[in-house]
Design an enzyme around this catalytic site. Structure first.
Site, mmCIF file in Angstrom:
data_model
loop_
_atom_site.group_PDB
_atom_site.id
_atom_site.type_symbol
_atom_site.label_atom_id
_atom_site.label_comp_id
_atom_site.label_asym_id
_atom_site.label_seq_id
_atom_site.Cartn_x
_atom_site.Cartn_y
_atom_site.Cartn_z
ATOM 1 N N SER A 1 -5.706 -0.610 0.994
ATOM 2 C CA SER A 1 -4.806 -1.332 1.746
ATOM 3 C C SER A 1 -3.539 -0.336 2.142
ATOM 4 O O SER A 1 -3.168 0.537 1.496
ATOM 5 C CB SER A 1 -4.383 -2.475 1.036
ATOM 6 O OG SER A 1 -3.451 -3.166 2.067
ATOM 7 N N HIS A 2 -3.159 -0.733 3.415
ATOM 8 C CA HIS A 2 -1.728 -0.079 3.703
ATOM 9 C C HIS A 2 -0.443 -0.371 2.851
ATOM 10 O O HIS A 2 0.485 0.220 2.888
ATOM 11 C CB HIS A 2 -1.516 -0.334 5.327
ATOM 12 C CG HIS A 2 -2.433 0.491 6.125
ATOM 13 N ND1 HIS A 2 -3.794 0.072 6.595
ATOM 14 C CD2 HIS A 2 -1.989 1.396 7.051
ATOM 15 C CE1 HIS A 2 -4.103 0.856 7.285
ATOM 16 N NE2 HIS A 2 -3.358 1.849 7.608
ATOM 17 N N SER A 3 -0.603 -1.319 2.165
ATOM 18 C CA SER A 3 0.412 -2.011 1.208
ATOM 19 C C SER A 3 -0.064 -2.175 -0.219
ATOM 20 O O SER A 3 -1.074 -2.824 -0.538
ATOM 21 C CB SER A 3 0.331 -3.352 1.804
ATOM 22 O OG SER A 3 1.342 -4.261 0.878
ATOM 23 N N ASP B 1 -8.545 -2.867 4.316
ATOM 24 C CA ASP B 1 -7.802 -3.658 5.651
ATOM 25 C C ASP B 1 -8.078 -3.242 6.798
ATOM 26 O O ASP B 1 -8.760 -3.821 7.490
ATOM 27 C CB ASP B 1 -6.084 -3.965 4.998
ATOM 28 C CG ASP B 1 -5.551 -2.655 4.969
ATOM 29 O OD1 ASP B 1 -5.909 -1.380 5.538
ATOM 30 O OD2 ASP B 1 -4.205 -2.766 4.527
#
Length: 134
Positions: A9-11, A68
């Protein structure tokens, strides 16, 4: 040994949350590794984090990667290219929705299913209802 799962995920917080939820649903029977955010903690993706997560989740049964969006796909594909061919054959990148796919994959993996069965279960996340459509 169960199929391993990698959450990209980017987070970092999102990846950890998805892994926490999927881990609860699999009763801790599945290795779920995360690769969230950049190396400096910003929003984004990191090939080093993806590579480390692939190594952590790797096992003879295989590894399913859930993502994601956007560059997560590209970074995961680049990390796969860095693996030796035998390891690469045991990794699948899923097109399943991240949360639903991760939960369904973790449950299926905890039942001792094959990599293909785990990937198919994750893809069933596309069909999960989220309320009434009007």
């Amino acid at each position: 040994m169960a199929v391993g799962i990698v959450i990209v995920s980017h987070s970092a917080r999102l990846a950890e949350g998805v892994a926490e939820l999927a881990g609860q649903m699999s009763m801790g029977e599945v290795t779920i590794a995360v690769a969230g955010g950049t190396d400096d903690g910003s929003i984004g993706t990191s090939i080093d984090k993806v590579t480390a997560a692939l190594q952590k989740a790797a096992n003879p049964e295989g590894t399913l990667v859930l993502l994601d969006l956007g560059s997560a796909v590209m970074v995961a594909e680049m990390a796969l290219e860095m693996l030796d061919p035998q390891e690469r054959e045991r990794v699948l990148i899923s097109t399943a929705p991240l949360v639903e796919g991760a939960v369904l994959a973790a449950v299926e993996a905890s039942a001792g299913s094959t990599l293909q069965e785990v990937a198919e279960a994750a893809n069933n996340g596309h069909e999960m209802p989220k309320g009434k459509h009007r």
